[in-house]
Write a protein that holds these residues in place. Sequence first.
Motif, short mmCIF file in Angstrom:
data_model
loop_
_atom_site.label_atom_id
_atom_site.label_comp_id
_atom_site.label_asym_id
_atom_site.label_seq_id
_atom_site.Cartn_x
_atom_site.Cartn_y
_atom_site.Cartn_z
N ARG A 149 0.81 -1.22 0.00
CA ARG A 149 0.00 0.00 0.00
C ARG A 149 0.85 1.27 0.00
O ARG A 149 0.51 2.26 -0.66
CB ARG A 149 -0.91 0.01 1.24
N ASP A 150 1.99 1.23 0.73
CA ASP A 150 2.73 2.45 1.02
C ASP A 150 3.98 2.66 0.18
O ASP A 150 4.44 3.81 0.06
CB ASP A 150 3.15 2.46 2.50
N CYS A 151 4.55 1.61 -0.39
CA CYS A 151 5.85 1.69 -1.08
C CYS A 151 5.65 1.43 -2.58
O CYS A 151 5.15 0.37 -2.97
CB CYS A 151 6.83 0.69 -0.50
N ALA A 152 6.08 2.37 -3.40
CA ALA A 152 5.80 2.30 -4.84
C ALA A 152 6.41 1.07 -5.50
O ALA A 152 5.79 0.45 -6.37
CB ALA A 152 6.29 3.57 -5.52
N SER A 153 7.63 0.68 -5.09
CA SER A 153 8.25 -0.49 -5.73
C SER A 153 7.47 -1.76 -5.44
O SER A 153 7.34 -2.64 -6.30
CB SER A 153 9.70 -0.65 -5.26
N VAL A 154 6.92 -1.86 -4.23
CA VAL A 154 6.15 -3.05 -3.86
C VAL A 154 4.78 -3.02 -4.53
O VAL A 154 4.26 -4.06 -4.96
CB VAL A 154 6.04 -3.18 -2.33
N ALA A 155 4.18 -1.86 -4.62
CA ALA A 155 2.91 -1.73 -5.34
C ALA A 155 3.09 -2.16 -6.80
O ALA A 155 2.24 -2.86 -7.37
CB ALA A 155 2.39 -0.31 -5.26
N ALA A 156 4.20 -1.76 -7.42
CA ALA A 156 4.48 -2.18 -8.79
C ALA A 156 4.61 -3.69 -8.88
O ALA A 156 4.06 -4.33 -9.79
CB ALA A 156 5.76 -1.50 -9.29
N ALA A 157 5.33 -4.29 -7.93
CA ALA A 157 5.48 -5.75 -7.92
C ALA A 157 4.14 -6.44 -7.76
O ALA A 157 3.88 -7.48 -8.37
CB ALA A 157 6.43 -6.16 -6.79
N SER A 158 3.26 -5.86 -6.94
CA SER A 158 1.95 -6.49 -6.72
C SER A 158 1.10 -6.46 -7.98
O SER A 158 0.43 -7.45 -8.31
CB SER A 158 1.22 -5.82 -5.55
N VAL A 159 1.14 -5.37 -8.71
CA VAL A 159 0.36 -5.27 -9.94
C VAL A 159 0.92 -6.20 -11.01
O VAL A 159 0.17 -6.92 -11.69
CB VAL A 159 0.34 -3.81 -10.44
N ILE A 160 2.23 -6.20 -11.16
CA ILE A 160 2.87 -7.05 -12.19
C ILE A 160 2.56 -8.52 -11.92
O ILE A 160 2.20 -9.27 -12.83
CB ILE A 160 4.39 -6.78 -12.21
N SER A 161 2.69 -8.96 -10.67
CA SER A 161 2.46 -10.37 -10.36
C SER A 161 0.99 -10.74 -10.44
O SER A 161 0.64 -11.84 -10.89
CB SER A 161 3.03 -10.71 -8.97
N LYS A 162 0.11 -9.85 -10.03
CA LYS A 162 -1.32 -10.13 -10.09
C LYS A 162 -1.78 -10.31 -11.54
O LYS A 162 -2.51 -11.27 -11.85
CB LYS A 162 -2.09 -9.00 -9.42
N VAL A 163 -1.38 -9.43 -12.42
CA VAL A 163 -1.78 -9.53 -13.82
C VAL A 163 -1.20 -10.79 -14.45
O VAL A 163 -1.88 -11.50 -15.20
CB VAL A 163 -1.37 -8.26 -14.60
N HIS A 164 0.05 -11.09 -14.15
CA HIS A 164 0.69 -12.29 -14.69
C HIS A 164 -0.07 -13.54 -14.27
O HIS A 164 -0.40 -14.40 -15.11
CB HIS A 164 2.14 -12.36 -14.20
N ARG A 165 -0.37 -13.66 -12.98
CA ARG A 165 -1.06 -14.85 -12.50
C ARG A 165 -2.50 -14.92 -13.02
O ARG A 165 -2.98 -15.98 -13.40
CB ARG A 165 -1.05 -14.89 -10.97
N ASP A 166 -3.19 -13.79 -13.03
CA ASP A 166 -4.57 -13.78 -13.54
C ASP A 166 -4.64 -14.28 -14.97
O ASP A 166 -5.55 -15.03 -15.34
CB ASP A 166 -5.15 -12.37 -13.45
N ARG A 167 -3.68 -13.87 -15.78
CA ARG A 167 -3.69 -14.31 -17.18
C ARG A 167 -3.49 -15.82 -17.29
O ARG A 167 -4.10 -16.47 -18.14
CB ARG A 167 -2.61 -13.56 -17.96
N LEU A 168 -2.64 -16.37 -16.44
CA LEU A 168 -2.46 -17.82 -16.43
C LEU A 168 -3.75 -18.53 -16.06
O LEU A 168 -4.12 -19.55 -16.67
CB LEU A 168 -1.36 -18.21 -15.44
N MET A 169 -4.45 -18.02 -15.07
CA MET A 169 -5.69 -18.65 -14.63
C MET A 169 -6.79 -18.52 -15.68
O MET A 169 -7.55 -19.46 -15.92
CB MET A 169 -6.15 -18.07 -13.30
#
Length: 222
Positions: A149-169
């Motif tokens: 929520r608070d750190c931009a680098s981690v927010a970026a990682a969360s978006v990148i990984s969520k989209v990647h996994r969602d596409r696989l599913m």
Amino acid sequence: MPVADPTLDLERQLHGDGARFVIGCDEVGRGAIAGPVAVGMSVVGPGVGAQPTGLRDSKMLSEKRRESLAPLAQEWSLHSAVGLATAAEVDTFGIMVALGLAGKRALASLHESGASIMNCVVLLDGSFDWLTPALSSPPRVRTQVKADRDCASVAAASVISKVHRDRLMIAADDSLPGYGWKGNKGYGSAEHFAAIASLGATELHRHTWLRSRGRNGDFVKD
């Protein structure tokens, strides 16, 4: 009350303390009953510019907004990667070890793409360090509650990984139809459990998790 944008304040502090790069790290799929667990990583350096407008923890964004932000987050990062651990690995080793495997694979992917992971700090969302035990010579890991929520680098990682996994599913609809992957992404909706009871569990399901649910009173055809 409006939610504040994530910042680079902690990343800049870590750079100031000597970190050559900061690797924002977040996981997705930890609570799913099917599919891999994914760990995303986003590398930022001392001279990183402002993060993409609207970047947030992936849980705070619509699917459409995540899809539009993911490529922007990848372009903004010096390097980014997603590591996976399969449902079978979750069953065999447990979720914490599987997270470590996925994180180790993400770091290996960063290294293969040319990222220097020496003298770095991994900024890991949460209070528990599941990454260090998986690494033989780990970079330093800094845990931070609500870092997604608070750190931009981690927010970026969360978006990148969520989209990647969602596409696989979503793609699993072609090979394993009838489970509603496009809607549930492997999480335990009522419709998903009904499909398992009717069709049986697949190789994409975490069978130990389903058996545990069955012992708690829900019949699952495995």
